[in-house]
Design a protein around this motif. Structure first.
Motif, mmCIF file in Angstrom:
data_model
loop_
_atom_site.group_PDB
_atom_site.id
_atom_site.type_symbol
_atom_site.label_atom_id
_atom_site.label_comp_id
_atom_site.label_asym_id
_atom_site.label_seq_id
_atom_site.Cartn_x
_atom_site.Cartn_y
_atom_site.Cartn_z
ATOM 1 N N ASP A 155 0.982 -1.589 0.112
ATOM 2 C CA ASP A 155 0.146 -0.466 0.140
ATOM 3 C C ASP A 155 1.133 1.115 0.335
ATOM 4 O O ASP A 155 1.614 1.530 0.624
ATOM 5 C CB ASP A 155 -0.673 -0.281 1.134
ATOM 6 N N ASP A 156 0.991 2.491 -0.960
ATOM 7 C CA ASP A 156 1.751 3.272 -1.013
ATOM 8 C C ASP A 156 1.367 3.916 -0.196
ATOM 9 O O ASP A 156 2.210 5.537 0.286
ATOM 10 C CB ASP A 156 1.326 3.660 -2.026
ATOM 11 N N THR A 204 9.357 2.327 0.560
ATOM 12 C CA THR A 204 9.893 2.549 -0.655
ATOM 13 C C THR A 204 10.766 2.044 -0.120
ATOM 14 O O THR A 204 11.529 0.418 -0.456
ATOM 15 C CB THR A 204 10.210 3.284 -1.282
ATOM 16 N N HIS A 264 5.655 -3.138 -6.209
ATOM 17 C CA HIS A 264 4.559 -2.091 -6.333
ATOM 18 C C HIS A 264 4.698 -1.426 -6.007
ATOM 19 O O HIS A 264 3.495 -2.157 -4.827
ATOM 20 C CB HIS A 264 3.839 -3.642 -7.165
ATOM 21 N N CYS A 265 4.583 -0.070 -5.253
ATOM 22 C CA CYS A 265 3.316 0.671 -4.573
ATOM 23 C C CYS A 265 2.352 0.667 -4.918
ATOM 24 O O CYS A 265 2.374 2.198 -6.024
ATOM 25 C CB CYS A 265 4.592 2.129 -4.170
ATOM 26 N N ARG A 286 -5.017 8.852 4.803
ATOM 27 C CA ARG A 286 -3.729 9.259 3.658
ATOM 28 C C ARG A 286 -3.078 10.157 3.840
ATOM 29 O O ARG A 286 -2.401 10.211 3.740
ATOM 30 C CB ARG A 286 -4.273 8.688 2.310
#
Length: 378
Positions: free
Chosen positions: A9-10, A16, A26-27, A343
Motif C-alpha cells: 500500500d503506497d 519504499t 509495486h507501491c 492518507r
C-alpha cells in the motif's frame, strides 16, 4: 532465480525505503490492491493497511501469494482462517502504535476537560482491554492521579496477575469515563463487536465514552444510551461511511479521523516490523530500522513566545473540524474524504520526542503534566 514480487500500500510510511531492496516492489493505492491486480503482477508478498480486506475472494485470484503483512496493530481486515487454509504466512504490527494511542487518550482528556460535566470529572477511569494499548494507558493515567479500573475477561480467566480485573458491569457502574482498547472480534466467548450492546449493563451514572479501537466495538445504538452524555471518537461505526447525525451530535466532544495511532514513531515501527517480517519470509537478515527518519530534536513551536497547549502537540482542533465538515458531503464522497483525511494526515511526534523550554510552560501544574506524560523540559 527471479526476484519475488512485493506489493505494498503506497500510504504506508517509508515503505519504499524499507522494502525496495528485497524484491520487485509495486507501491499501489489501496483501491488498486485487488485480487485481479495481484494476479496480474504475480505478487508473492503483500503488505496492506486496515482499509484492504484480504479475504477468500482476493486470495482465490492471487494464487501466487505466500505472505501477507499488515502495517497495523489490528488484523480484523484479514481473513485469518482463509490465509491459514492456503498456507499463507501472516504478520502484523501489533503494539506498533500503543504509545501513540495512549498519549492521544490522555491528551484528548486534557483537551476536553473544561467541557466535561462535573459528575464525569469525578471518579475512576475505566479501561476496557489490557493489551498493548491498555497496559500502557493504565499506568499513565495513574501517574496523572486517576483511579483506574480495568476489564479484560480473557486475561482475567487466564489468571493474569498484572491487574485486579473487574467485570464490565462493575466497571460501567463505577466509572464515569470508559475507554475501549480491544481488538474487533465478531464471534465467540470474547466477541467485542457491539461490546456495550452485548454486555447490556444497567443504566448507571453519566458516562464519557472514548473509542480508539475499532468502530464496530461501539455501535451507534450504544452511543444513544441515556447514561452516555459525552463521547470522544477516533473510530466510527460503519467507517468510512460516517453517520452525518453523529457528527452534529452535541454530545460528541471530539471527533478524529482514525488517527490516534498516527505518530511518526508508530508508523516507522510498523514499517520496520513489516521489513523484518518480509526478510524472515525471504530468509534474509533485516537491514532497515528507520531511525534515520527520526529527528533527534524537534522544534518546540512556531511561536516560541506563546504558552503551551495540548493542541500544540496533537491537532485536536483541526482534526475535529475536518471530520465534522464531512457531514455536508453525500455518502460516497463522505467515505472517500474520510479515507483521504487518513492518507494525507501529517504525522505527529510522540511526547518523548519533544524538548520544551520551561519558560513556555511556567505553571507548575502544566510542567508536572508534561513531565508525567513523557516530555523533556529543559
Amino acid at each position: 532465480m527471479s526476484e519475488p514480487v512485493i506489493v505494498v500500500d503506497d500510504a504506508i510510511s517509508h515503505a519504499t525505503q524499507a522494502l525496495a531492496g528485497l524484491g520487485r516492489l509495486h507501491c499501489l493505492p489501496a483501491v488498486d490492491i485487488t485480487g485481479e491486480r495481484l494476479a496480474a503482477l504475480r505478487a508473492a508478498l503483500l503488505v496492506v493497511r486496515s482499509v484492504t480486506r484480504v479475504d477468500a475472494s482476493l486470495l482465490d485470484c492471487a494464487r501466487q501469494l505466500r505472505f501477507v503483512g499488515t502495517a497495523t496493530a489490528g488484523t480484523d481486515h484479514l481473513d485469518i482462517p482463509a490465509l491459514a487454509a492456503r498456507g499463507i504466512a501472516v504478520a502484523s504490527a501489533a503494539g506498533c502504535n500503543a504509545r501513540a494511542v495512549a498519549e492521544w487518550v490522555v491528551g484528548a482528556l486534557a483537551f476536553v476537560e473544561h467541557q466535561l460535566p462535573e459528575p464525569v470529572r469525578c471518579g475512576p477511569v475505566g479501561v476496557v482491554g489490557f493489551g498493548n494499548v491498555g497496559s500502557r494507558l493504565t499506568p499513565l493515567l495513574r501517574r496523572l492521579g486517576h483511579e483506574v479500573l480495568v476489564c479484560d475477561p480473557p486475561l482475567a480467566r487466564r489468571g493474569a496477575q498484572a491487574e485486579a480485573f473487574v467485570s464490565f458491569s462493575e466497571l460501567w457502574r463505577r466509572c464515569p469515563i470508559v475507554s475501549f482498547h480491544v481488538p474487533l472480534i465478531h464471534e465467540g466467548r470474547d466477541a467485542t463487536w457491539a461490546y456495550v450492546d452485548r454486555e447490556s449493563p444497567a443504566v448507571a451514572g453519566p458516562k464519557l465514552l472514548i473509542n480508539t479501537s475499532r468502530g464496530g466495538v461501539i455501535r451507534e445504538r450504544a452511543l444513544d444510551r441515556p447514561d452516555v452524555v459525552a463521547a470522544i471518537l477516533d473510530v466510527w461505526d460503519g467507517e468510512p461511511a460516517l453517520a452525518p447525525a453523529r457528527l452534529s451530535d452535541p454530545r460528541l466532544l471530539l471527533a478524529s479521523p482514525h488517527v490516534a495511532g498516527y505518530s511518526l514513531e508508530a508508523k516507522l515501527a510498523a514499517t520496520r516490523m513489516m521489513h523484518e517480517a518480509v526478510c524472515a519470509q525471504l530468509g534474509r537478515a533485516p537491514s532497515w530500522t528507520g531511525q534515520d527518519a527520526l529527528p533527534r530534536v524537534l522544534a518546540t513551536s512556531k511561536d516560541p513566545s506563546s504558552l503551551l497547549e495540548v493542541n500544540d502537540f496533537i491537532d485536536f482542533v483541526g482534526d475535529d473540524a475536518r471530520v465534522r465538515a464531512l457531514a455536508g458531503l453525500p455518502g460516497p464522497a463522505r467515505a472517500a474524504a474520510f479515507e483521504q483525511l487518513r492518507r494525507g494526515y501529517q504525522l505527529r511526534r510522540e511526547f518523548r520526542s519533544w524538548r520544551i523550554p520551561r519558560e513556555r510552560a511556567p505553571a507548575p501544574k502544566l510542567q508536572a503534566w508534561l513531565q508525567t506524560v513523557g516530555f523533556e523540559l529543559t
